[in-house]
Write an enzyme that holds these catalytic residues in place. Structure first.
Site, short mmCIF file in Angstrom:
data_model
loop_
_atom_site.label_atom_id
_atom_site.label_comp_id
_atom_site.label_asym_id
_atom_site.label_seq_id
_atom_site.Cartn_x
_atom_site.Cartn_y
_atom_site.Cartn_z
N LEU A 644 -6.76 40.81 37.09
CA LEU A 644 -6.10 40.56 38.37
C LEU A 644 -4.59 40.67 38.22
CD1 LEU A 644 -5.89 39.55 41.31
CD2 LEU A 644 -6.03 37.21 40.41
N ASP A 645 -4.03 39.73 37.48
CA ASP A 645 -2.59 39.68 37.23
C ASP A 645 -2.41 39.38 35.74
OD1 ASP A 645 0.14 39.32 37.14
OD2 ASP A 645 0.14 37.44 38.26
#
Length: 1024
Positions: A644-645
């Site tokens: 995701l991040d």
């Protein structure tokens, strides 16, 4: 390919990573090394792979017999080797290992096994680039089945830093520069000008390198300093290309002259200025970014260049060459990469050189091609030259008749002009590899030799009659072409060629049918079964052509995730058990590591050993980045930052930025914030407003990181100790939630990573993390009192949870706090926490909620284990938060992921030119891209957003979509991020994009302006 040649093509084989056997000679005899004489036709070749001193060590310390062929041309007389313990032998036929420098003459390649041991030849074989003239030599190593000799190529020996370790590059650079200066002197004489370079020593005319350097410095250099160079030539400018040892050698040699280093941008002014000092030689070290540009006009990016070399062109002919007097070319080249200069570009360069010279002689008159790639990086290099005749003049076919010829120096055995020092260096760096190889043959290889043994395996071109995996392409490429040619001309005797003696058996019809209808399944190994593994496992198991193994140190957890899938299985693994872990990795096609980031380099090393691709969701650590060259040379992709991040944030940002670039838009501001949170209804009344859907320790460690970013044309830095107090309150990325932002590490490298352009042309560049309002204040207080300390000196051993905070504070203060004394405890808080008097009541209430204030009821944290030995506070707090802030499935609690990009752009003034800031009359566009995902009964939002991109990226690897090799993130290839984003959209996780237009400038983007206001206010208010 003719039908009769079909049986010469071998079926695919598994990768050979090491010999499975060791050998000893009959009766316990010694292993034997042979040192051959070089090809007699190479009359200047005087180098030797081993010195007499090294031979003495091999005979007397390594218990090895050394044979040597007689040669009166060699730098050391054969008598020196005999004194060292070697024996003269005419053919070296008893040798197990044969050492030479250049290619062995075909009639001297020993192909039969000796004492039951297949022979090994070490040489620079010049076969791995598909050199057609050496395919017959390569075939010698494939012609006797399993007893065929092994070919080890020095050129492929790579060290831990990814650079070649055994070679003569530096000496080639030194000798090449010397020969080129001599060639330049002759070229200038042809123009009617005498220069100090007439006295440049040719390397073979001196007994040693110090003697050469002394002459160059005291004769040539002194004359340039005192008398200068001829005015009719203008300034002498020497350009050096390449970044390896060749270029280093050339540059080191030139330092003996009175030089002045300049950069490419200074060349025009330097050459055109009549006042330029002629008592110096001007040297420019030309780097790829100085002359390679993308075909769309954008600037050079190293990672992009190696991923998409076909998208680049060289401007060397217009930007660099016309200003040079001499080019020393030391850069490598491969057929898929753009040339430094083509034949057509040479003509253009010389046309411009005449204009640049403005009546002066001597612009771009000579080239020293030290790399010696015929028709390679310099297409007009038509042939090699020799030390007997080191240079020649040429006019390529496309060269207009009115242009002068150019002088070329292209000696292909330059280091042999420095035979003494070159051989000594070579022997010293080869010796450790040679002893490792000997020990492997004996079966006594030690642990300290593992790295060298792996390097030797990578340098092995062929063994046991088969090409190693990286060189299999030669079978259907140049080697296949050569074999076909031999068959057509009748000069290739199939019946006498060992490669054809054993015709492969023909599969039965039923076997053919079975193999056609039931293709072999691909195998994926997932390491880890934690919070984000579920969606990745479910997605991968939906692919019917894949078998999945989930390996975990918690077998029940792995079994729960796999039991519903018939093509999945669970295994118990201890990652400290290297052998068992290596066996599992060896059985897979692709490895996914969902382990903590600290484990990834270890996994990566095993993947290198087993030749397996690797996928992770984590940031690329320095240790992982250190594996890049090894992975690249092993033809492996280690794909990271695809969760995701980092992960979806990269993919979606790069997509938007690519679209803006295609529209000729200039990006002036880029902000990106991402966070995983509890859904609002699950966060009420919880200190921190947070629950964990991924590693709790990772969240705590993030609170220690410093940050750097650019905000409204000002580069800002926040120390780790202040990262939480210098947050961004009221982050405007949601219309319904009160959120705050925390700057995330160093944002500035993303100017390059996202191809945003020069940092000075970007007004704002910020990446950050999203939290609910209030998180930063409480977490900062935890930091202040020592609950997030990581050092061994901070370790404590609380006997109860109510003792935890007090002991951590004592370590921080370095003095005791009396037990159960509210006044002393408050005094300590006042000392450690800024403004504690105003916040202490709320803070102690929060500690009570967690059950860790000194006055908490012992029952409030009952059932949560305390450490049994001194432990860092961060690890104790991690244990506590894991229990206190976990999602409660029985209450249907769910999490939330928010990702938000804001990009402010304006029309670019030119496809190739950016400006520092838009003009006041330009319109700005605010582009937003957001993702909001809630967890459900099946899986958390965080698990979906991390696990699914990992799965989709793994599919890309399995399908061969990813062509780039080495350690990378998803932005390195369009095929990765496009496919991941489209697959996410199919799963209902697509990005929501919008654009708003503003007339003229009005303070920047919405998020950008809010960050600026908050940061300005915070910085003005800080008092600690």
């Amino acid at each position: 390919m003719t039908a009769s040649a079909t049986f010469l093509r071998r079926a695919p084989i598994s990768v050979r990573t090491s010999r499975a056997r060791s050998y000893s000679t009959p009766g316990g005899g010694k292993l034997t090394i042979g040192i051959r004489r070089e090809d007699p036709t190479r009359i200047w070749e005087r180098r030797c792979p081993l010195t007499p001193d090294t031979v003495h060590d091999l005979v007397h310390k390594q218990n090895v017999d050394v044979l040597i062929q007689n040669c009166e041309r060699r730098v050391w007389p054969v008598e020196e080797f005999i004194k060292a313990g070697a024996q003269v032998h005419p053919t070296l036929s008893p040798a197990n290992i044969t050492l030479g420098i250049k290619e062995t003459p075909l009639n001297e390649v020993l192909t039969d096994a000796v004492s039951g041991i297949p022979r090994t030849h070490f040489m620079f074989s010049h076969t791995t680039k598909g050199q057609a003239y050496n395919m017959e030599l390569l075939n010698k190593f494939l012609s006797n089945g399993a007893l065929s000799p092994t070919l080890v190529d020095y050129e492929l020996l790579i060290g831990p830093d990814g650079k070649r370790t055994v070679g003569f590059g530096w000496f080639a650079g030194v000798a090449g520069a010397l020969e080129s200066l001599s060639a330049l002197a002759h070229a200038l004489l042809e123009l009617g000008v005498s220069s100090p370079f007439l006295y440049a020593p040719r390397p073979h005319t001196h007994p040693s390198l110090p003697s050469i350097l002394h002459t160059l410095r005291t004769v040539v250099g002194a004359q340039i300093s005192s008398q200068g160079t001829p005015k009719s030539l203008g300034p002498i400018v020497i350009g050096v290309t390449g970044t390896g040892k060749v270029a280093t050698g050339a540059l080191d040699l030139l330092k003996e002259l009175p030089i002045c280093m300049v950069n490419a941008d200074q060349l025009d002014a330097l050459v055109s200025d009549p006042a330029t000092d002629l008592h110096k030689i001007y040297v420019v070290h030309v780097l790829p970014e100085d002359y390679f540009v993308r075909k769309d006009g954008s600037a050079y990016s190293r990672s992009d260049y190696y991923s998409h070399p076909q998208e680049y062109i060289s401007t060397f002919h217009s930007r660099i060459a016309p200003y040079l007097t001499l080019l020393l070319h030391g850069a490598g080249w491969a057929p898929t990469y753009p040339r430094l200069m083509t034949n057509e570009q040479l003509a253009l360069a010389m046309e411009k050189a005449i204009q640049v010279g403005n009546g002066k002689l001597g612009r771009f008159v000579c080239v020293g091609d030290i790399s010696c790639d015929v028709e390679g990086g310099l297409e007009f290099l038509s042939r090699h030259s020799t030390l007997s005749s080191p240079f020649y003049t040429t006019k390529p076919p496309s060269h207009p008749s009115h242009l002068p010829e150019i002088t070329m120096m292209s000696v292909d055995i330059l280091p042999t002009a420095l035979p003494l020092e070159a051989s000594e260096h070579f022997s010293n760096v080869l010796y450790p590899y040679l002893t490792t190889y000997l020990n492997a043959l004996r079966g006594t290889r030690g642990e300290g030799e593992a790295e060298r043994w792996e390097a030797l395996q990578r340098a092995t071109v062929a063994t046991e009659g088969e090409l190693n995996e990286k060189w299999k392409w030669l079978e259907e490429g140049p080697l296949g072409v050569w074999r076909d040619g031999m068959l057509k001309t009748g000069t290739f005797n199939v019946l006498n060629d060992g490669a054809s003696k054993a015709k492969p058996s023909t599969p039965s019809i039923s076997a053919k049918k079975e193999s056609a209808t039931i293709p072999k399944k691909k195998k994926v190994l997932v390491l880890g079964s934690g919070m984000v593994a579920g969606p990745a496992i479910d997605e991968i198991c939906s692919w019917k052509d894949v078998e999945l193994v989930v390996a975990s140190n918690i077998l029940p957890e792995a079994s729960r995730l796999t039991r519903k899938h018939p093509n999945a299985s669970a295994k118990l693994i201890d990652v400290s058990d290297r052998a068992s872990l290596g066996d599992l990795i060896g059985e897979a096609d692709v490895v996914i590591s969902l382990l903590p980031v600290a484990f990834h380099p270890k996994i990566g090393e095993l993947c290198l050993e087993k030749k397996k691709h690797l996928v992770t969701a984590s940031y690329i650590s320095d240790a992982m980045r250190g594996l890049h060259e090894k992975a690249e040379s092993s033809d492996l992709i280690f794909l990271n930052e695809i969760g995701l991040d980092p992960g979806i944030d990269h993919c979606s940002a790069i997509k938007m930025l690519s679209e803006l670039k295609a529209q000729n838009k200039q990006v002036v501001s880029f902000t990106s914030f991402c966070g995983g949170l509890p859904a609002p209804d699950c966060a009420e009344g919880i200190p921190l407003g947070y629950k964990f859907s991924w590693s709790p320790r990772g969240v705590l460690l993030a609170s220690l990181n410093s940050a750097r970013f650019k905000l409204m044309n000002s580069i800002e830095e926040i120390e780790g100790k202040n990262i939480l107090v210098e947050n961004f309150p009221d982050l405007p990325v949601s219309d319904v939630l009160r959120l705050e932002g925390i700057a995330n590490r160093d944002s500035l490298p993303y100017a390059d990573a996202y191809s945003l352009g020069a940092l000075e042309d970007i007004r704002t560049l910020v990446r950050g993390t999203i939290r609910y309002s209030g998180f930063s204040a409480l977490m900062h207080q935890f930091k202040c009192i020592g609950l997030v300390e990581t050092s061994p000196d901070s370790q404590i051993l609380p006997t109860s949870w109510s003792d935890f905070v007090r002991l951590a504070m004592e370590k921080k203060l370095n003095h005791p706090i009396p037990f159960n004394d509210p006044h002393s405890f408050q005094s300590a808080l006042n000392h450690l926490i800024p403004n504690a008097k105003e916040t202490s009541e709320e803070f102690i209430s929060n500690l009570d909620w967690f059950g860790i204030s000194p006055f908490s009821s012992p029952s409030s944290s009952r059932g949560i284990a305390l450490p049994i030995q001194p432990t860092a506070p961060i690890d104790i707090l991690t244990t506590l938060l894991t229990h206190k802030l976990s999602f409660d499935a029985s209450k249907n609690e769910r999490d939330l992921v928010i990702l938000s990009h804001e990009i402010v752009s304006c029309p670019s003034t030119s496809p190739h030119v950016t400006t520092h800031a838009p003009s006041p009359t330009q319109d700005e566009e605010i582009h937003t891209s957001s993702l909001v995902v809630y967890g459900d009964n099946e899986s958390s939002a965080m698990a979906k957003c991390v696990g699914l991109p990992v799965a989709f990226a793994t599919r890309c690897v399995l399908d061969g979509v990813i062509k780039v090799r080495g350690v990378h993130g998803p932005g390195v290839e369009r095929g990765i991020w496009e496919r991941v984003l489209s697959s996410l959209e199919e799963k209902g996780l697509g990005m929501n994009e919008s654009v708003a237009r503003k007339k003229g400038l009005s303070g920047g983007g919405i998020v950008e302006s809010a960050l600026h206001r908050a940061h300005a206010l915070r910085r003005g208010a800080l008092s600690f």
